[in-house]
Each structure stands twice: as structure tokens, then as C-alpha cells.
Design a protein around this motif. Structure first.
Motif, mmCIF file in Angstrom:
data_model
loop_
_atom_site.group_PDB
_atom_site.id
_atom_site.type_symbol
_atom_site.label_atom_id
_atom_site.label_comp_id
_atom_site.label_asym_id
_atom_site.label_seq_id
_atom_site.Cartn_x
_atom_site.Cartn_y
_atom_site.Cartn_z
ATOM 1 N N TYR A 32 1.620 -1.094 0.144
ATOM 2 C CA TYR A 32 -0.054 0.065 0.186
ATOM 3 C C TYR A 32 0.975 1.130 -0.174
ATOM 4 C CZ TYR A 32 -3.686 -2.947 1.749
ATOM 5 O OH TYR A 32 -4.556 -4.599 1.408
ATOM 6 N N PRO A 33 -0.055 2.508 -0.143
ATOM 7 C CA PRO A 33 1.469 3.454 -0.669
ATOM 8 C C PRO A 33 1.433 3.479 1.180
ATOM 9 C CG PRO A 33 -0.929 3.969 -1.507
ATOM 10 C CD PRO A 33 -0.516 2.856 -0.780
ATOM 11 N N GLU A 34 1.176 3.688 2.265
ATOM 12 C CA GLU A 34 1.824 3.698 3.265
ATOM 13 C C GLU A 34 2.666 2.551 4.322
ATOM 14 O OE1 GLU A 34 -2.138 2.086 3.817
ATOM 15 O OE2 GLU A 34 -1.520 4.134 2.371
ATOM 16 N N GLU A 35 2.343 1.338 3.778
ATOM 17 C CA GLU A 35 2.582 0.094 3.932
ATOM 18 C C GLU A 35 2.426 -0.935 3.210
ATOM 19 O OE1 GLU A 35 0.290 -0.775 7.545
ATOM 20 O OE2 GLU A 35 -1.097 -1.665 6.487
ATOM 21 N N ALA A 36 3.549 -2.146 3.689
ATOM 22 C CA ALA A 36 3.956 -2.999 3.217
ATOM 23 C C ALA A 36 3.453 -4.314 4.299
ATOM 24 C CB ALA A 36 5.077 -3.180 2.961
ATOM 25 N N GLU A 37 2.595 -4.593 3.753
ATOM 26 C CA GLU A 37 2.323 -6.636 4.722
ATOM 27 C C GLU A 37 3.148 -7.813 4.198
ATOM 28 O OE1 GLU A 37 -1.818 -6.845 5.255
ATOM 29 O OE2 GLU A 37 -2.527 -5.272 6.216
ATOM 30 N N VAL A 38 3.560 -8.211 4.820
ATOM 31 C CA VAL A 38 4.496 -9.371 4.284
ATOM 32 C C VAL A 38 4.471 -11.130 4.968
ATOM 33 C CG1 VAL A 38 6.595 -10.299 3.115
ATOM 34 C CG2 VAL A 38 6.132 -7.559 3.521
ATOM 35 N N VAL A 39 4.359 -11.569 3.993
ATOM 36 C CA VAL A 39 3.911 -12.894 5.336
ATOM 37 C C VAL A 39 5.742 -13.005 5.359
ATOM 38 C CG1 VAL A 39 3.775 -15.009 4.144
ATOM 39 C CG2 VAL A 39 2.446 -14.039 2.966
ATOM 40 N N LYS A 40 5.593 -14.068 6.741
ATOM 41 C CA LYS A 40 5.896 -14.334 7.674
ATOM 42 C C LYS A 40 7.306 -15.220 6.523
ATOM 43 C CE LYS A 40 8.163 -16.016 11.786
ATOM 44 N NZ LYS A 40 7.674 -16.354 13.001
ATOM 45 N N GLY A 41 8.154 -14.609 6.722
ATOM 46 C CA GLY A 41 9.412 -15.968 6.030
ATOM 47 C C GLY A 41 9.795 -14.966 4.589
ATOM 48 N N TYR A 42 9.423 -14.361 4.546
ATOM 49 C CA TYR A 42 9.285 -13.419 2.636
ATOM 50 C C TYR A 42 10.345 -11.914 3.585
ATOM 51 C CZ TYR A 42 7.863 -17.248 0.424
ATOM 52 O OH TYR A 42 7.085 -18.872 0.170
ATOM 53 N N ARG A 43 10.269 -10.952 2.809
ATOM 54 C CA ARG A 43 10.511 -9.418 2.921
ATOM 55 C C ARG A 43 10.960 -9.234 0.879
ATOM 56 N NH1 ARG A 43 16.959 -10.286 3.759
ATOM 57 N NH2 ARG A 43 17.913 -11.181 1.408
ATOM 58 N N ILE A 44 10.610 -7.623 1.451
ATOM 59 C CA ILE A 44 10.250 -6.854 0.659
ATOM 60 C C ILE A 44 11.336 -6.122 0.714
ATOM 61 C CG2 ILE A 44 8.957 -4.905 -1.220
ATOM 62 C CD1 ILE A 44 6.514 -5.945 0.332
ATOM 63 N N ARG A 45 12.311 -5.843 -1.463
ATOM 64 C CA ARG A 45 13.462 -4.731 -0.556
ATOM 65 C C ARG A 45 12.891 -4.136 -1.830
ATOM 66 N NH1 ARG A 45 19.229 -8.705 -0.656
ATOM 67 N NH2 ARG A 45 19.330 -6.835 -2.130
ATOM 68 N N PHE A 46 13.415 -3.505 -2.334
ATOM 69 C CA PHE A 46 13.403 -1.960 -2.823
ATOM 70 C C PHE A 46 14.471 -1.471 -3.181
ATOM 71 C CE2 PHE A 46 8.862 -2.566 -1.462
ATOM 72 C CZ PHE A 46 7.696 -2.191 -2.099
ATOM 73 N N LYS A 47 14.994 -0.965 -4.467
ATOM 74 C CA LYS A 47 16.357 -0.376 -4.493
ATOM 75 C C LYS A 47 15.850 1.150 -5.068
ATOM 76 C CE LYS A 47 19.963 0.146 -7.087
ATOM 77 N NZ LYS A 47 21.166 -0.984 -8.835
ATOM 78 N N PRO A 48 16.251 2.216 -4.120
ATOM 79 C CA PRO A 48 15.849 3.470 -4.895
ATOM 80 C C PRO A 48 16.757 4.315 -6.248
ATOM 81 C CG PRO A 48 17.631 3.802 -2.897
ATOM 82 C CD PRO A 48 16.978 1.888 -3.030
ATOM 83 N N LYS A 49 16.178 4.807 -6.376
ATOM 84 C CA LYS A 49 17.301 5.527 -7.993
ATOM 85 C C LYS A 49 18.451 6.390 -7.384
ATOM 86 C CE LYS A 49 12.760 6.272 -10.704
ATOM 87 N NZ LYS A 49 11.833 7.073 -11.366
ATOM 88 N N ALA A 50 18.819 6.436 -8.086
ATOM 89 C CA ALA A 50 20.947 6.843 -8.177
ATOM 90 C C ALA A 50 20.261 8.318 -8.383
ATOM 91 C CB ALA A 50 21.531 6.068 -8.470
ATOM 92 N N ASP A 51 20.374 9.196 -8.440
ATOM 93 C CA ASP A 51 20.071 10.554 -8.309
ATOM 94 C C ASP A 51 22.048 11.086 -9.448
ATOM 95 O OD1 ASP A 51 18.100 10.764 -7.731
ATOM 96 O OD2 ASP A 51 18.727 11.585 -5.249
#
Length: 51
Positions: A32-51
Motif C-alpha cells: 500500500y502507499p503507507e505500508e507493506a504487509e509481508v507473509v512471515k519468511g519473506y521480505r520486500i526489498r526496494f532499490k531507490p533511484k540513483a540521483d
């Protein structure tokens, strides 16, 4: 699901659902825009844009 508190710009989308590719899919994560819900045992990784 475990909750994390980042802020995401989802553009035109209300939320993003990540699920398995099966006949009866299992939801792994919902972003969601304000949070992420993840099943236990998994993770979400985001890579920010390089300026």
C-alpha cells in the motif's frame, strides 16, 4: 503478515499484490502507499533511484 512502515509512490495503483503463480494463488505480500504487509519468511526489498 508482518507490517513495515515505509511510504511508496504507487502512481495510478491503489495497492500491489504479490502472489504465487498457481491455480489457487497464495498472497505473499501486499504493498500500500503507507505500508507493506509481508507473509512471515519473506521480505520486500526496494532499490531507490540513483540521483
Amino acid at each position: 503478515m508482518e507490517k513495515e512502515k515505509p511510504v511508496f509512490n504507487l502512481g495510478e495503483f491503489e495497492h500491489i499484490i504479490i502472489e504465487t503463480d498457481e491455480k489457487n494463488p497464495i498472497t505473499i505480500a501486499t504493498i500500500y502507499p503507507e505500508e507493506a504487509e509481508v507473509v512471515k519468511g519473506y521480505r520486500i526489498r526496494f532499490k531507490p533511484k540513483a540521483d
